[in-house]
Design a protein around this motif. Structure first.
Motif, short mmCIF file in Angstrom:
data_model
loop_
_atom_site.label_atom_id
_atom_site.label_comp_id
_atom_site.label_asym_id
_atom_site.label_seq_id
_atom_site.Cartn_x
_atom_site.Cartn_y
_atom_site.Cartn_z
N ILE A 12 23.78 88.82 37.55
CA ILE A 12 24.48 89.68 36.61
C ILE A 12 24.66 91.09 37.19
CG2 ILE A 12 22.37 90.40 35.44
CD1 ILE A 12 25.83 89.83 33.83
N ASN A 13 23.73 91.50 38.06
CA ASN A 13 23.85 92.82 38.68
C ASN A 13 25.10 92.91 39.55
OD1 ASN A 13 21.43 93.42 37.47
ND2 ASN A 13 20.20 93.09 39.31
N PHE A 14 25.36 91.83 40.30
CA PHE A 14 26.57 91.80 41.13
C PHE A 14 27.83 91.85 40.27
CE2 PHE A 14 23.55 90.13 44.22
CZ PHE A 14 23.95 90.77 45.38
N ILE A 15 27.80 91.13 39.17
CA ILE A 15 28.97 91.10 38.28
C ILE A 15 29.23 92.50 37.71
CG2 ILE A 15 29.90 90.17 36.14
CD1 ILE A 15 28.30 87.62 36.69
N ILE A 16 28.17 93.16 37.26
CA ILE A 16 28.32 94.50 36.68
C ILE A 16 28.88 95.47 37.71
CG2 ILE A 16 27.05 96.49 35.76
CD1 ILE A 16 25.07 94.49 34.52
N LEU A 17 28.32 95.45 38.91
CA LEU A 17 28.71 96.43 39.94
C LEU A 17 30.08 96.12 40.52
CD1 LEU A 17 25.27 96.89 41.73
CD2 LEU A 17 26.38 98.42 40.08
N LEU A 18 30.39 94.85 40.71
CA LEU A 18 31.70 94.49 41.25
C LEU A 18 32.82 94.83 40.28
CD1 LEU A 18 30.95 91.07 42.99
CD2 LEU A 18 31.35 93.27 44.09
N VAL A 19 32.59 94.56 39.01
CA VAL A 19 33.58 94.91 37.99
C VAL A 19 33.73 96.43 37.91
CG1 VAL A 19 34.08 94.91 35.52
CG2 VAL A 19 33.25 92.82 36.63
N SER A 20 32.61 97.14 37.97
CA SER A 20 32.65 98.61 37.93
C SER A 20 33.41 99.16 39.12
CB SER A 20 31.22 99.17 37.92
OG SER A 20 30.51 98.72 36.80
N LEU A 21 33.14 98.63 40.32
CA LEU A 21 33.82 99.10 41.52
C LEU A 21 35.30 98.79 41.47
CD1 LEU A 21 33.39 100.51 44.19
CD2 LEU A 21 32.82 98.32 45.24
N LEU A 23 37.14 98.61 38.73
CA LEU A 23 37.75 99.56 37.79
C LEU A 23 37.83 100.96 38.39
CD1 LEU A 23 36.03 98.38 34.48
CD2 LEU A 23 38.35 97.87 35.27
N ILE A 24 36.78 101.35 39.11
CA ILE A 24 36.77 102.67 39.75
C ILE A 24 37.90 102.76 40.76
CG2 ILE A 24 35.47 104.17 41.32
CD1 ILE A 24 32.90 103.04 39.98
N TYR A 25 38.09 101.71 41.53
CA TYR A 25 39.14 101.70 42.56
C TYR A 25 40.51 101.94 41.92
CZ TYR A 25 42.24 100.09 46.26
OH TYR A 25 43.24 100.01 47.20
N THR A 80 27.53 101.60 45.01
CA THR A 80 28.65 101.73 44.07
C THR A 80 28.77 103.15 43.53
OG1 THR A 80 28.34 99.41 43.41
CG2 THR A 80 29.67 100.80 41.96
N LEU A 81 27.63 103.77 43.22
CA LEU A 81 27.64 105.12 42.66
C LEU A 81 28.18 106.15 43.66
CD1 LEU A 81 24.22 105.23 40.76
CD2 LEU A 81 26.52 105.26 39.76
N VAL A 85 30.78 109.36 43.31
CA VAL A 85 30.56 110.72 43.80
C VAL A 85 31.68 111.16 44.75
CG1 VAL A 85 28.98 112.22 45.09
CG2 VAL A 85 28.06 110.45 43.58
N PHE A 86 32.13 110.22 45.60
CA PHE A 86 33.19 110.52 46.56
C PHE A 86 34.39 109.59 46.33
CE2 PHE A 86 29.26 111.76 48.74
CZ PHE A 86 29.56 113.07 49.11
N PRO A 87 35.10 109.78 45.22
CA PRO A 87 36.21 108.87 44.91
C PRO A 87 37.37 109.00 45.90
CG PRO A 87 36.21 110.74 43.41
CD PRO A 87 34.93 110.82 44.19
N GLU A 88 37.44 110.14 46.60
CA GLU A 88 38.55 110.34 47.54
C GLU A 88 38.57 109.30 48.65
OE1 GLU A 88 36.11 112.53 47.05
OE2 GLU A 88 36.96 114.21 45.90
N THR A 89 37.40 108.77 48.99
CA THR A 89 37.34 107.82 50.09
C THR A 89 38.03 106.50 49.74
OG1 THR A 89 35.81 106.92 51.76
CG2 THR A 89 35.17 106.68 49.45
N LEU A 90 38.20 106.23 48.44
CA LEU A 90 38.87 105.01 48.02
C LEU A 90 40.38 105.08 48.24
CD1 LEU A 90 36.94 104.20 44.72
CD2 LEU A 90 36.76 103.04 46.92
#
Length: 309
Positions: A12-21, A23-25, A80-81, A85-90
């Motif tokens: 479930i941790n992978f699911i949470i973080l992958l979905v978050s990443l 959406l962040i992207y 992921t965090l 912090v550095f969204p510009e890298t995306l």
């Protein structure tokens, strides 16, 4: 609450973080870089996004295989965090690809400590680093990490050092052959010119400068603490941590040398950074203090990220 979720390794941790990443992207693309559906090339974006998401699994595999941290999911959480912090890298696909291939190289380098198939691992690591230099020419500096690994684990075997020469020759021949077929032989001279844009070394925006400076200072402090802690505890991870620390400092140099208005290569330092962070978190004995740090680590970057968008 957060420590109970990410304090263990669960699917479930992978699911949470992958979905978050995920959406962040997309949030970064649409709100920070003002992309529109018309401007997006679906195939290239999917490739970049899949590479980014797969990097999470690579990070988790390297850490668990080499026992760099305990059995928890803090590493992929902070990986992921750091994008928050550095969204510009995306917005820099070259940074994502460079980081991905450097992770593959690091996976092989850290496995040299088993002293099995050393030459093959050196070759693989060197080749992945050369591939990463296709996106950032200064990533070739990570070959210093290969030399450091040889020096640490088996320096007396001269053939280990000669493997690097074979890596360079093989990479050049393969790349040159592909460029001939694509009629793009000028890529070698135009890309590998190793120029330094001195005007772009220091970030123009004070916010970016302060953020990056705090990031560097924090990691140096955590790295120092990690080495002190390992020496006191007698844990046999000092040699591995030396490679990770060297990787961080090489990443900083690369980030400076490739700095332009359209690049943000700080992502190449994320892997060593999360190792230092998690090793510190695992040393905290008070559950409430650990929970407080985890909450602040999540809430503060998200609030800053939202306000920046």
């Amino acid at each position: 609450m957060i420590s109970s979720i990410f304090g263990k390794t669960k699917p479930i941790n992978f699911i949470i973080l992958l979905v978050s990443l995920f959406l962040i992207y997309w949030a970064v693309q649409f709100y920070l870089f003002d992309f529109t559906i018309i401007n997006i090339e679906i195939a290239s974006v999917i490739l970049v996004l899949m590479t980014l998401l797969f990097s999470v699994f690579i990070v988790d595999f390297i850490i668990k295989r080499n026992k760099l941290t305990g059995t928890n999911s803090y590493a992929i959480l902070y990986f992921t965090l750091l994008f928050v912090v550095f969204p510009e890298t995306l917005g820099d696909s070259n940074a994502i690809f460079t980081s991905f291939f450097l992770l593959l190289a690091m996976r092989r380098l850290l496995s040299i400590k088993s002293l099995k198939n050393i030459k093959l691992k050196i070759f693989d690591a060197g080749l992945w680093i050369c591939v990463s230099s296709i996106f950032y020419e200064w990533a070739i500096l990570y070959l210093l990490l290969v030399f450091a690994a040889i020096y640490i684990y088996e320096p007396k075997n001269i053939r280990n050092w000669l493997v690097i020469l074979s890596v360079g020759f093989c990479f050049f021949m393969i790349l040159y052959g592909i460029l001939i077929l694509a009629n793009e032989t000028s890529f070698l001279t135009s890309h590998y010119d190793f120029t330094i844009d001195t005007s772009a070394i220091y970030p123009i925006k004070w916010w970016s400068s302060i953020k990056l400076s705090l990031y560097v200072v924090l990691n140096i402090g955590l790295a120092f603490w990690t080495f002190v802690h390992l020496s006191k505890g007698g844990v046999g991870k000092v040699a591995t941590m030396r490679l990770i620390a060297l990787s961080f400092f090489i990443g900083l140099v690369v980030n400076v040398l490739v700095s332009t208005e359209n690049t943000n290569a700080v992502m190449v330092t994320f892997f060593p950074s999360i190792i230092f962070i998690v090793n510190y978190l695992e040393s905290i004995k008070k559950p409430k203090f650990l929970e407080l740090i985890l909450v602040l680590s999540i809430v503060v970057p998200i609030v800053v990220f939202i306000t920046k968008l």
